[in-house]
Write a protein that holds these residues in place. Structure first.
Motif, short mmCIF file in Angstrom:
data_model
loop_
_atom_site.label_atom_id
_atom_site.label_comp_id
_atom_site.label_asym_id
_atom_site.label_seq_id
_atom_site.Cartn_x
_atom_site.Cartn_y
_atom_site.Cartn_z
N TYR A 123 0.83 -1.21 0.00
CA TYR A 123 0.00 0.00 0.00
C TYR A 123 0.86 1.26 0.00
O TYR A 123 2.06 1.23 0.33
CB TYR A 123 -0.93 0.00 1.21
CG TYR A 123 -0.22 -0.02 2.54
CD1 TYR A 123 0.07 1.17 3.22
CD2 TYR A 123 0.16 -1.21 3.14
CE1 TYR A 123 0.72 1.18 4.45
CE2 TYR A 123 0.80 -1.22 4.36
CZ TYR A 123 1.07 -0.03 5.02
OH TYR A 123 1.73 -0.04 6.22
N ASP A 124 0.22 2.36 -0.39
CA ASP A 124 0.85 3.68 -0.37
C ASP A 124 0.26 4.49 0.79
O ASP A 124 -0.90 4.26 1.20
CB ASP A 124 0.60 4.42 -1.69
CG ASP A 124 1.18 3.69 -2.89
OD1 ASP A 124 2.22 3.02 -2.72
OD2 ASP A 124 0.57 3.78 -3.98
N THR A 125 1.01 5.46 1.26
CA THR A 125 0.53 6.35 2.30
C THR A 125 0.50 7.79 1.77
O THR A 125 1.35 8.20 0.98
CB THR A 125 1.43 6.28 3.54
OG1 THR A 125 2.78 6.63 3.17
CG2 THR A 125 1.43 4.89 4.16
N PHE A 126 -0.53 8.52 2.21
CA PHE A 126 -0.72 9.92 1.80
C PHE A 126 -1.05 10.76 3.03
O PHE A 126 -1.53 10.23 4.04
CB PHE A 126 -1.87 10.03 0.79
CG PHE A 126 -1.68 9.21 -0.46
CD1 PHE A 126 -1.12 9.79 -1.59
CD2 PHE A 126 -2.05 7.87 -0.51
CE1 PHE A 126 -0.95 9.06 -2.76
CE2 PHE A 126 -1.89 7.14 -1.67
CZ PHE A 126 -1.32 7.72 -2.79
N GLU A 127 -0.79 12.04 2.91
CA GLU A 127 -1.23 12.94 3.97
C GLU A 127 -2.75 12.94 4.02
O GLU A 127 -3.43 12.97 2.99
CB GLU A 127 -0.71 14.36 3.72
CG GLU A 127 0.78 14.48 3.82
CD GLU A 127 1.25 15.91 3.56
OE1 GLU A 127 0.39 16.78 3.23
OE2 GLU A 127 2.46 16.17 3.70
N ASN A 128 -3.29 12.88 5.23
CA ASN A 128 -4.73 12.74 5.40
C ASN A 128 -5.43 14.10 5.32
O ASN A 128 -6.03 14.60 6.28
CB ASN A 128 -5.03 12.08 6.76
CG ASN A 128 -6.48 11.68 6.87
OD1 ASN A 128 -7.20 11.56 5.88
ND2 ASN A 128 -6.93 11.47 8.11
#
Length: 231
Positions: free
Chosen positions: A198-203
């Motif tokens: 998975y990728d992570t992004f600023e929420n």
């Protein structure tokens, strides 16, 4: 005169004998009638008991002899997933006297609050073996696979989104029982392996990409308390 008197005496004795015989018959005849009635009632009671015990046995044997698996189609929903706001529906079809194929689908498109979302799409097909032959019910063991896509944010600083499907395999065990001829409940637990990438992004809306991760997961992969209807 003496001869007439003798004849009269003999006739009187014969009449007395006949009277005594009739009296004896009048005594025994009711007894014979009562004995015959008692024998008839005893036989009828034995026949009624024989019918009472025979019919359920034949009924149960006829149910077991029928190939019920040819008619088993089950539609169900997982109440635990519904409680977690995940809509779901499943179909299970028997393909043999003790084997079935389970095809559940889970879908959740919701944003629960600002900065919190739980979007998921999951397919979890499996094959089950039922220890109660020729029926859907009792204990079972299963083996299956899963393909899951997700976009999750828990209100923290990051949002997590798959960059490919989560792929996994596992085994399940459970039990199903009936409330009526068609309605019932099923409970099961599953464990196995899943490959997660998975990728992570600023929420935040259109949040910046912050990285990627891969994990190999071993552990609990499924839990269900499902309500079902069998056609």
């Amino acid at each position: 005169m003496k001869r007439r008197a003798a004849d009269h005496t003999i006739c009187g004795e014969r009449r007395a004998f006949i009277c005594r015989l009739l009296m004896r018959r009048s005594i025994y005849k009711p007894l014979l009638v009562l004995l015959f009635a008692a024998m008839c009632s005893s036989l009828s009671a034995q026949e009624s008991r024989a019918v009472y015990y025979f019919e359920p046995f034949e009924w149960n044997r006829s149910l077991i002899a029928k190939p019920r698996w040819k008619h088993n189609l089950v539609i169900k929903t997982n109440a635990l997933a519904l409680a977690g706001t995940i809509a779901n529906i499943g179909a299970e079809v028997t393909v043999g006297s003790s084997v079935s194929i389970d095809l559940p689908l889970y879908y959740s498109p919701y944003d629960l609050a600002k900065g919190t979302k739980f979007r998921i799409l999951s397919l979890r097909p499996s094959v089950r073996y039922w220890f109660c032959c020729a029926c859907y019910g009792g204990w079972f063991l299963g083996a299956g696979a899963q393909a899951t896509w997700f976009n999750i944010a828990t209100g923290g600083a990051l949002r997590y989104q798959d960059n490919r499907a989560v792929l996994g395999v596992g085994v399940t065990a459970g039990y199903a029982w009936y409330f009526s001829c068609h309605f019932g409940m099923e409970a099961s637990l599953g464990a196995g392996y899943a490959s997660v990438s998975y990728d992570t992004f600023e929420n935040v809306p259109n949040g910046a990409y912050t990285g990627s991760r891969k994990r190999n997961y071993w552990g609990l992969t499924d839990a269900s308390i499902s309500l079902f209807y069998r056609f």
